[in-house]
Design an enzyme around this catalytic site. Structure first.
Site, short mmCIF file in Angstrom:
data_model
loop_
_atom_site.label_atom_id
_atom_site.label_comp_id
_atom_site.label_asym_id
_atom_site.label_seq_id
_atom_site.Cartn_x
_atom_site.Cartn_y
_atom_site.Cartn_z
N HIS A 10 0.85 -1.19 0.00
CA HIS A 10 0.00 0.00 0.00
C HIS A 10 0.88 1.24 0.00
O HIS A 10 1.98 1.24 0.52
CB HIS A 10 -0.98 0.02 1.18
CG HIS A 10 -0.35 -0.09 2.53
ND1 HIS A 10 0.21 -1.26 3.02
CD2 HIS A 10 -0.20 0.84 3.51
CE1 HIS A 10 0.68 -1.05 4.25
NE2 HIS A 10 0.44 0.22 4.56
N HIS A 46 0.79 5.35 0.81
CA HIS A 46 0.10 6.46 1.47
C HIS A 46 0.22 7.70 0.61
O HIS A 46 1.31 8.04 0.14
CB HIS A 46 0.75 6.76 2.83
CG HIS A 46 0.72 5.62 3.79
ND1 HIS A 46 -0.20 5.53 4.80
CD2 HIS A 46 1.50 4.51 3.89
CE1 HIS A 46 0.01 4.42 5.49
NE2 HIS A 46 1.04 3.78 4.95
#
Length: 142
Positions: free
Chosen positions: A105, A107
């Protein structure tokens, strides 16, 4: 040394399968973007690949390219939606590198001159505010 296997019970895998809710911002064939429930600043969202990938060390190059394209798109949308001065992009790999959820992931965090980020995982976001911020970013996506 080989990397640990992907765990399909991680929280982001559960979000992808619809087993857990999220405040969705954007979705295409290869990626999903949703609000971080522990935002470090207004508009903090996460970009994840739909295909299983523990982190940058094991993601297929074509999936990583899709993630990168979506990250750029979200950076532009976040900057526009929040009239931000800049954008911070963060991505962590393995525990020693700061990774907590073991599904790749990235950010994306809108930034403002003179405003510090909150510490990681310091405060749960307000659900109504997260929903509103998701809609705000979604409306700014080109």
């Amino acid at each position: 040394m080989s990397e640990p296997a992907y765990d399909d019970q991680n929280i982001f895998a559960k979000i992808l399968r619809g087993e857990l809710p999220c405040h969705k911002v954007f979705e295409d064939d290869g990626t999903l973007v949703f609000m971080d429930i522990m935002p470090r600043g207004p508009g903090h969202c996460l970009v994840i690949p739909k295909n299983p990938a523990r982190n940058i060390l094991d993601i297929a190059p074509e999936d990583y390219a899709r993630v990168g394209k979506t990250v750029q798109r979200m950076a532009r949308a976040c900057k526009k939606a929040f009239a931000a001065d800049g954008v911070t992009i963060q991505q962590f790999n393995e525990s020693a590198g700061g990774q907590v959820v073991f599904h790749l992931h990235v950010h994306v965090i809108p930034r403002f001159e003179g405003v510090a980020l909150l510490p990681p995982a310091s405060k749960q976001g307000d659900a109504d505010e997260l929903k509103a911020n998701a809609a705000k970013i979604a409306a700014a996506v080109d």
